[in-house]
Structures are given as C-alpha cells and as structure tokens.
Design an enzyme around this catalytic site. Sequence first.
Site, PDB file in Angstrom:
ATOM      1  CG  ASP A   1       0.567 -15.889  12.281  1.00 57.23           C
ATOM      2  OD1 ASP A   1      -0.236 -15.231  11.603  1.00 57.23           O
ATOM      3  OD2 ASP A   1       0.343 -17.046  12.679  1.00 57.23           O
TER       4      ASP A   1
ATOM      5  CG  HIS B   1      -3.691   7.535  -0.134  1.00 57.65           C
ATOM      6  ND1 HIS B   1      -3.636   6.170  -0.265  1.00 57.65           N
ATOM      7  CD2 HIS B   1      -3.842   7.769   1.182  1.00 57.65           C
ATOM      8  CE1 HIS B   1      -3.760   5.615   0.922  1.00 57.65           C
ATOM      9  NE2 HIS B   1      -3.892   6.566   1.820  1.00 57.65           N
TER      10      HIS B   1
ATOM     11  CD  GLU C   1      -3.104   1.017   2.124  1.00 59.25           C
ATOM     12  OE1 GLU C   1      -3.348  -0.066   2.678  1.00 59.25           O
ATOM     13  OE2 GLU C   1      -3.750   2.060   2.337  1.00 59.25           O
TER      14      GLU C   1
ATOM     15  CE  LYS D   1      -6.523  -1.404   5.150  1.00 59.80           C
ATOM     16  NZ  LYS D   1      -5.627  -0.569   4.334  1.00 59.80           N
TER      17      LYS D   1
HETATM   18  P1  NAD Z   1       8.572 -22.584  17.190  1.00 58.78           P
HETATM   19  O1  NAD Z   1       7.929 -23.773  17.799  1.00 58.78           O
HETATM   20  O2  NAD Z   1       9.117 -22.708  15.812  1.00 58.78           O
HETATM   21  O3  NAD Z   1       9.742 -22.060  18.129  1.00 58.78           O
HETATM   22  C1  NAD Z   1       9.590 -21.848  19.497  1.00 58.78           C
HETATM   23  C2  NAD Z   1      10.523 -22.765  20.238  1.00 58.78           C
HETATM   24  O4  NAD Z   1      11.858 -22.304  20.142  1.00 58.78           O
HETATM   25  C3  NAD Z   1      10.241 -22.782  21.735  1.00 58.78           C
HETATM   26  O5  NAD Z   1       9.214 -23.705  22.018  1.00 58.78           O
HETATM   27  C4  NAD Z   1      11.587 -23.149  22.325  1.00 58.78           C
HETATM   28  O6  NAD Z   1      11.716 -24.572  22.445  1.00 58.78           O
HETATM   29  C5  NAD Z   1      12.602 -22.695  21.278  1.00 58.78           C
HETATM   30  N1  NAD Z   1      13.410 -21.521  21.731  1.00 58.78           N
HETATM   31  C6  NAD Z   1      14.748 -21.375  21.562  1.00 58.78           C
HETATM   32  N2  NAD Z   1      15.164 -20.201  22.054  1.00 58.78           N
HETATM   33  C7  NAD Z   1      14.083 -19.571  22.551  1.00 58.78           C
HETATM   34  C8  NAD Z   1      13.872 -18.292  23.178  1.00 58.78           C
HETATM   35  N3  NAD Z   1      14.873 -17.417  23.419  1.00 58.78           N
HETATM   36  N4  NAD Z   1      12.609 -17.960  23.520  1.00 58.78           N
HETATM   37  C9  NAD Z   1      11.584 -18.796  23.272  1.00 58.78           C
HETATM   38  N5  NAD Z   1      11.722 -20.021  22.707  1.00 58.78           N
HETATM   39  C10 NAD Z   1      12.965 -20.403  22.326  1.00 58.78           C
HETATM   40  O7  NAD Z   1       7.618 -21.327  17.144  1.00 58.78           O
HETATM   41  P2  NAD Z   1       6.395 -20.822  18.024  1.00 58.78           P
HETATM   42  O8  NAD Z   1       6.699 -19.410  18.363  1.00 58.78           O
HETATM   43  O9  NAD Z   1       6.021 -21.744  19.118  1.00 58.78           O
HETATM   44  O10 NAD Z   1       5.212 -20.852  16.929  1.00 58.78           O
HETATM   45  C11 NAD Z   1       5.087 -19.826  15.984  1.00 58.78           C
HETATM   46  C12 NAD Z   1       4.500 -20.376  14.693  1.00 58.78           C
HETATM   47  O11 NAD Z   1       3.256 -21.015  14.934  1.00 58.78           O
HETATM   48  C13 NAD Z   1       4.209 -19.273  13.719  1.00 58.78           C
HETATM   49  O12 NAD Z   1       4.786 -19.620  12.482  1.00 58.78           O
HETATM   50  C14 NAD Z   1       2.683 -19.266  13.628  1.00 58.78           C
HETATM   51  O13 NAD Z   1       2.271 -18.859  12.333  1.00 58.78           O
HETATM   52  C15 NAD Z   1       2.329 -20.684  13.904  1.00 58.78           C
HETATM   53  N6  NAD Z   1       0.981 -21.008  14.395  1.00 58.78           N
HETATM   54  C16 NAD Z   1       0.078 -20.059  14.801  1.00 58.78           C
HETATM   55  C17 NAD Z   1      -1.170 -20.437  15.297  1.00 58.78           C
HETATM   56  C18 NAD Z   1      -2.117 -19.361  15.773  1.00 58.78           C
HETATM   57  O14 NAD Z   1      -1.762 -18.200  15.791  1.00 58.78           O
HETATM   58  N7  NAD Z   1      -3.344 -19.696  16.177  1.00 58.78           N
HETATM   59  C19 NAD Z   1      -1.484 -21.780  15.397  1.00 58.78           C
HETATM   60  C20 NAD Z   1      -0.558 -22.722  14.998  1.00 58.78           C
HETATM   61  C21 NAD Z   1       0.686 -22.339  14.520  1.00 58.78           C
END
Ligand code: NAD
Length: 424
Positions: A278, A376, A84, A262
Amino acid sequence: MPQTERTSIVSGFYKLPIEKRREFVTQFSNLTQEDLKSFSSGLDLATADRMIENVLGTFELPLGVAVNFLINKKDYLIPMATEESSVVAAASNAAKIARVKGGFSTISSKPLMIGQLQVLHVKDVVSAAQNIMQHKTQLLALANAQDKILVDFGGGAKDIEVRILDSPLGHMIVVHLIVDVRDAMGANAVNTMCEALAPILEEITAGNVRLKILSNLADKRLVKATAIFDKEKMGGDSIIDAFLESYTLASIDPYRAATHNKGIMNGIDAVIIATGNDFRAIEAGAHAYAARTGLYTSLTTYHKNKDGDLVGEIELPMAVGVIGGAANMHPKAKLCRKILGISTAQELAEVVASVGLAQNFAALFALSTVGIQKGHMSLHAKNIAVMAGAQGEEIERLADQLVQDGKVKLDYAKILLEKIRKKS
Ligand code: NAD
C-alpha cells in the site's frame, strides 16, 4: 549472459534485450517457466474484480529491475514498478557506488503497528485514563481473541498506551493499541481489534468511542539503512562538499525537503507497488515522520567520515507486508517477492529503505554535479520522440539526435522527424 556466481552486479544490463534480462533474473532468482509467463501476463479480470469495485479493466506500469544492490552482505535484484524514467537507472548506479564500501547496512524495529481509539465525552479524563490502564490485560486479551492466527505466529496486541489530548471539543482520550503484525502490513488486523475494544472502552470510561482505526504514522515500526559512498568513486572531496551543501537545504527548508523526500519515494513507491503493498500508507507514514519535530525535514542525513567518504542514512516507518492485501492476490507481486528472494516483512522493509537511500543519493549526486536533467534527458527524449510520431527504429534515432542537439522539445522533434523520414 553467463553467471558464474550469484551477484547482482551487472554492467550494461540496460543495453540487453528484454529476453536476455529475463534470462539473467531467472538464473539469479531461480525462476520457473511458470514464473516467466507472469512477466507477460497481466492481472486477470476476475482477480481484479475481487480487489476493487466497478472494475472495467487493469492498468499497467513498466516493471524494471534495479541491479548492483548489496544489502547486509546479500545480493539483491530489486523489482521496481514506475512510470518515471531514470528511477531504476539511478538506483542501480547508486547501489554500484555504495558497493565499493560494502553496500547498505540496515536495522529495523519489530513490526509494531498502532491502532487508535478516540474516546469522547468523558467527565474525568485522568481517572478514566487510569481505569483503562488497570484493564490493560483484559483489553489485550480481547484484542488477541480477534486474530488467533496472528497470535500463533508470535504476533498480536502487545501493549496499550493512553494519551489525553486537548481539542476544540475539550479533553479527549486517545487509546493506542500496539500490535505486533508479524509479516502483514496490519491495517485490517489492527482495525478489527480496535473495533472489538470499543464497547468495553465505553464501559470503562463512561464515554463514547468515535474513531477506531490504525495510525499510518507507524513510528514503532522503523527501519534504518546506512551506506558509505566512496570519495574516489564520487569524484573527490569537492563533489562531496557540493553534495553536502545541496543536502543542507533539505535539512532546513520544507520547500526543498518536500522535493528531496519525493525523490526518496520515487524508489520506495516503485518497490512498494511491485510487491503489492500500500503505497499511500507508506507515503503517509514517511511524510508524517519527516514532520515529527514540527519542522518538515529530510528523511535522510549525510556527513563526511574521517576517511573523507560520504556517509548516508535514512530512517522512516515501513509498514509493509508479504502476506494479506494485494501482496497475496497479485501474481506479479508474488513474482517480484521471488525475484527479491525475501520471505519476511522485515527483510522487505530493510530492502525498501536501502532503495530509498540509493535513490536520494543518486538525485543529490546528480544535482550537485551535472544537474538532474542530463540523466533524465535520454529517456525523456524517447518519450518526446514517440509523442512526435516516431515509430520503431525512428524512436532511438530521433531521441539521440534531440539529445545531441540539446533541444528535447516536441516542436523541434516533429521538424526533425520529418527530415529523418525525407532522408530515408
Ligand atoms: P490481511 O487482513 O489481508 O492479512 C493479515 C492477516 O493474515 C493477519 O491478521 C493474520 O490473521 C494472517 N496471517 C497469516 N500469516 C501471517 C503472518 N506470517 N504474519 C502476519 N499475519 C499473518 O491484511 P492486513 O495486513 O491486516 O491489511 C493490509 C490491507 O489493509 C492493505 O491492503 C491495506 O491497503 C489495507 N488498509 C489500509 C488502511 C490504512 O493504511 N489506513 C486502512 C484499511 C485497510
């Protein structure tokens, strides 16, 4: 453009050629030659193929950088990926005005996410709920056993809350697992923990667990940003009054609040996408939070302070990560984090909220003064010029003429382009 001190304030940045802009960002953010290459290279197909299913290619968006941001007394250049026009310019202008009175100040809560487990078919929901609370320590330990890394970083499951909801199916129990996800967005981490708790919850309650998933209404992971917008810079008292009148409609009317919010998300999503986060999760959280009182309302508030300046504030959930998900896989997301100079999810959340406030201020400021179309139009005119068939230098020339004539329309652009070509 030589940089004598590390500052994000730049005038005429938009007039520089892309190479010069890259030079500025390279100096500001200490980028390497390798980083610089990432600006031009896209997401490689092998990585894309690992990220989603049925990959055919990749999809590009323009990546710009907002300038002038001062947040908690630190200068930031803010990468924004968006299709945009005017979004990056508007954020930069708002940041420039906010700077006069010290920029943005932020606070944020701990990175606590909520996982939900829905327990159905329970005979006595009240005593089952008590039973769950009596097993809290055991449940938290089981959740934490799923993610040793998170626990080692100081995060992990911290608390359990139990709600009893009335529904068309009768009473149901909803267990909230509260997880400190540190620097992750946390969805996978929380979902894994919730799934692990389901069997033991069924035993404790003699019920059936149906849903076990994260809530995107991350209202324990809030961020707040405030800024004072200088009266003189805004053009005086009457403009602030007009601004507040415009804002008032968003505070009382969901039809206006939807558009108002928005506009906030124009800025927020652009940073969220640039940093590999996300944006659907952020959108869902923001809008659910905007409706938390039952009336969907503005995510920002504004008032005039005793000096007559405008004070703006934004508060919303901000489930962002600098680890996990696409944040780690996408090379440009890594580059954008380097440009920002952030290393924690909390700092990223605070920057994103500041951009949301800046974006909203810029939109309301324009709406209360010249109207939104003026700003715009010049970029929109370039799009129209391209649609009319203009190429190279013709684009700028035709766009300028369209704006001057006050007719940014495709049919007029085609006629004008023909005239320009005949002349030259
Ligand atoms: P992930 O599981 O890829 O990574 C997180 C993991 O990294 C932690 O569980 C931990 O084991 C590790 N880690 C290492 N260093 C860390 C630190 N300093 N702090 C925290 N954790 C650390 O990612 P996530 O964040 O659990 O999930 C994010 C993904 O899930 C996104 O891609 C999202 O799009 C997707 N997702 C979203 C939904 C929703 O929003 N409803 C549902 C399902 C999946």
